[in-house]
Design an enzyme around this catalytic site. Structure first.
Site, PDB file in Angstrom:
ATOM      1  CD  GLU A 164       6.612   0.657   8.162  1.00 15.31           C
ATOM      2  OE1 GLU A 164       6.747   0.779   9.077  1.00 15.31           O
ATOM      3  OE2 GLU A 164       5.535   0.588   7.305  1.00 15.31           O
ATOM      4  NE  ARG A 215       2.994  -3.026  -6.150  1.00 14.57           N
ATOM      5  CZ  ARG A 215       3.317  -4.358  -5.333  1.00 14.57           C
ATOM      6  NH1 ARG A 215       2.420  -4.085  -4.193  1.00 14.57           N
ATOM      7  NH2 ARG A 215       4.731  -3.483  -4.835  1.00 14.57           N
ATOM      8  CE  LYS A 218       9.231   0.782   1.409  1.00 15.95           C
ATOM      9  NZ  LYS A 218       8.957   1.526   2.486  1.00 15.95           N
TER      10      LYS A 218
END
Length: 698
Positions: free
Chosen positions: A61, A390, A400
């Site tokens: 994104e 992850r 983020k």
């Protein structure tokens, strides 16, 4: 990126490689076509056979800078495509215009390129750029939303956000149906078009999938698939005021791009049922040719007689979990329940079973996706989602939002601060693409969450830099060393030439040249007036604690002469301002008899006459704790106050004209890189990438 079809990878196996190899052996995705660009199956049917054996994608994104966790995903997705003769798409999931920007798009493109990957690949002999964005598919997504409404699988909900949150339930309490859930498809369609037409305020309504408010998986409790957002999109401008939710958009993007293996992290595992639901529900418009084949297969099975029909019916019964909210599915579910209590009812109900299935076949595409597997595996050629753990890296945060907080609060100098775990930060710090690729390979791919120690990443960097980085000498905490008998031995004002290999194992890289004279810079820590046990550098003659007379030390100036310590000068505060030593004649490295004087210590130095002054930025880990948020602590409390120190240093003259971004091993100190932003010919700026060995693991 396409590789020969018969060339299998010679890489350590993992569960994703095993899945891919199984799918290739089984022909799960054979027979696919590629229409030259993304599109539905009708579009692809007009194209040529897809020469990409698999298709993966990296779907960031564009709402921030990528970090080391994304780097692992980039290496994984692009690497699998490379190794199995496939193609990896770079796709921007730009469905949230309020947080996205072309700055982030450009930074992501640059990061993927820097890591050594490319989304260009020949397809059927034509060079093709597989660079896409979710907004390319907004028209189809809207069409899919209307289709779900028309078939009774989506509705417009006008509850407030608080009401929807309260009515969703929790892990022990089922959700409550929305009062708008029973609207007719016609009413929902009209209201949805009003949403699209800008007639409703932001937040006034959402489009929700109609699935099951009592599902144990909260993600299946009528998730929102469209919301109203009056925000200018960086790619589509003000064309839309409604935007699809990521969980709805993502599987559609994968399907339109003919993705075979949709690889994501474990936090999306609970979303997989909705991923499948979305694609299986829209098969009639997404995979029209295959949907027609499904109709034909159902009729073919019915025509094969009672036994074949019964076997198929029971196969459908075994996938009753694929029946959801429509009236037709409720009728089929009731039939299946009857069979459980009365097995003989199967043959009795067989005509009704096929009649219902053929009449409402569009309502049964989730069921048929699995029930027809025996006739034709993966009939609808839908992508499948596979999850892996992850990256959890000690001393690092990869949120983020929290990284943005560090930037916005000026705890760091920016997204590219060399202490940041962003790809731009790692790059400026001096990390190499090869080191990050090696790191991704070494840590592997698993289904279990675990923590990787930061030293593993640094070890990969050392392993890639050691064979290639030119060597040089630098003095980071300089004090002047004066050779008191230089003029007598070598001649007043004379400078002596010294040489050293650029790399000790690669003679082809050439030779460094520098000069030694009466004065040189050495490290302040190389002198001790009263040395501790095991100290083999410079110290004067003295008497130790036992009353024993200790002779002055002799050391070699690396690549130069042997010297004998005389003493040092101090200022009023007791700080060493100068060290003195005597030059021992005929001991220069590489000359006859140079080893006639044996020494235990060798120290690095830089000649005062030709030294280059440089700013050294000594970076360390950003946090003092391996898990900065352990025990519920605010991560800001664990910021390392010593994560950056700046010193004025001296480097050898071979570095007088190096360009930004060049990496070196400063002998004894570790690996350094000229700063990408601030280094210039008139001001040398070096960043410490990492030391010669891990100092945190001790």
């Amino acid at each position: 990126m396409n590789a020969p079809a018969d060339k299998e990878p010679h890489k350590p196996s993992n569960f994703l490689r095993q899945i891919i190899e199984h799918d290739l052996a089984a022909g799960t995705y054979s027979g696919r076509k590629w229409g030259g660009s993304p599109g539905d199956a009708t579009h692809h049917a007009a194209g040529q056979p897809d020469t990409a054996r698999i298709r993966t994608r990296f779907p960031p994104e564009p709402n921030g800078y990528l970090h080391v966790g994304h780097a692992k995903s980039i290496c994984l997705n692009f690497g699998l495509a490379r190794d199995y003769g496939g193609v990896c798409h770079l796709r921007f999931d730009d469905t949230n215009p309020e947080k996205e920007d072309t700055e982030y798009v450009n930074s992501i493109i640059d990061a993927v390129k820097w890591l050594g990957f490319d989304w260009h690949a020949p397809v059927n002999g034509v060079a093709t750029a597989h660079l896409f964005q979710a907004s390319d598919y907004f028209d189809f997504m809207y069409r899919a939303a209307e289709y779900l409404i028309e078939t009774g699988h989506a509705y417009v909900d006008e509850q407030s956000a608080d009401e929807m949150r309260a009515n969703r339930g929790d892990f022990v309490k089922p959700g409550v149906d929305s009062p708008f859930r029973k609207r007719t498809p016609a009413d929902n369609l009209a209201r949805f078009r009003e949403m699209k037409g800008g007639k409703l305020a932001d937040g006034a309504a959402v489009l929700r999938a109609k699935i099951d408010m009592a599902s144990p998986n909260i993600n299946m409790r009528d998730p929102a698939i469209y919301r109203i957002r009056r925000a200018t999109h960086h790619a589509t401008g003000d064309q839309w005021c409604i935007y699809p939710m990521y969980a709805f958009a993502h599987p559609i993007e994968d399907a339109l791009e003919n993705i075979t293996h949709s690889i994501c992290t474990l936090e999306f595992e609970d979303q997989r049922p909705f991923y499948d639901w979305t694609l299986e529900r829209i098969v009639p418009i997404l995979r029209a040719p295959q949907f027609a084949q499904a109709r034909e297969l159902v009729e073919k099975i019915e025509g094969q007689g009672l036994e074949a029909g019964k076997e198929f019916a029971l196969h459908c019964h075994s996938r009753a979990d694929k029946l959801f909210a429509s009236e037709a599915e409720a009728q089929m579910r009731a039939m299946f329940v009857r069979w459980e209590h009365n097995p003989d009812a199967v043959l009795h109900d067989l005509p009704a079973f096929f009649a219902l299935l053929k009449k409402e076949v569009a309502q049964f595409t989730p069921l048929l996706e699995h029930a027809l597997d025996g006739e034709r595996p993966n009939l609808f050629l839908l992508p499948h989602q596979h999850e892996f753990a992850r990256l959890n890296l000690t001393y690092v945060l990869t949120s983020k939002r929290k990284l943005a907080q560090l930037v916005n609060e000026k705890r760091v100098s920016g997204w590219d601060d060399p202490r940041m775990p962003t790809i731009v930060g790692l790059r400026r710090r001096g990390y190499t693409p090869e080191a990050i690729q090696l790191f991704a390979e070494r840590i592997g791919v698993t289904k279990s969450d675990s923590w990787i120690d930061y030293s593993t990443l640094e070890g990969c960097l050392r392993d890639t830099l050691d064979p290639t980085a030119p060597r040089a000498m630098a003095v980071l905490d300089p004090v002047k060393l004066v050779l008191t008998n230089w003029d007598e031995v070598m001649g007043a004002g004379k400078l002596d030439d010294c040489t050293a290999p650029v790399h000790p194992h690669h003679p082809d890289m050439g030779t460094r040249h520098f000069k030694i004279g009466k004065e040189v810079w050495i490290e302040r820590t190389d002198y001790e007036e009263t040395p501790p046990k095991g100290f083999f550098r410079l110290f004067p003659a003295h008497t130790n604690a036992s009353g024993q007379a200790i002779a002055a030390s002799k050391v070699r100036l690396k690549y130069g002469h042997v010297i004998e310590c005389v003493g040092a000068t101090k200022d009023a505060a007791g700080n060493i301002t100068e060290v003195q030593a005597r030059l021992i004649p005929d001991t220069k490295s590489g000359t006859p008899g140079s080893d006639s004087v044996k020494v235990k210590g060798v120290i690095t130095w830089v000649g005062v006459n030709d030294a280059v002054q440089a700013e050294m930025r000594l970076y360390d880990r950003l946090f003092t704790q391996a898990h900065p948020e352990a025990d519920g602590k605010d991560f800001l409390e664990n910021l390392n106050p010593d994560s950056l120190s700046v010193v004025t240093a001296y480097v050898e003259p071979s570095l007088a004209s190096v360009e930004a971004g060049q990496r070196f091993q400063f002998e004894r100190h570790g690996y350094f890189v000229t700063d990408l932003v601030d280094h210039a010919a008139e001001k040398a700026v070096f960043n410490r990438v990492t030391g010669m060995k891990d100092s945190w693991g001790k």
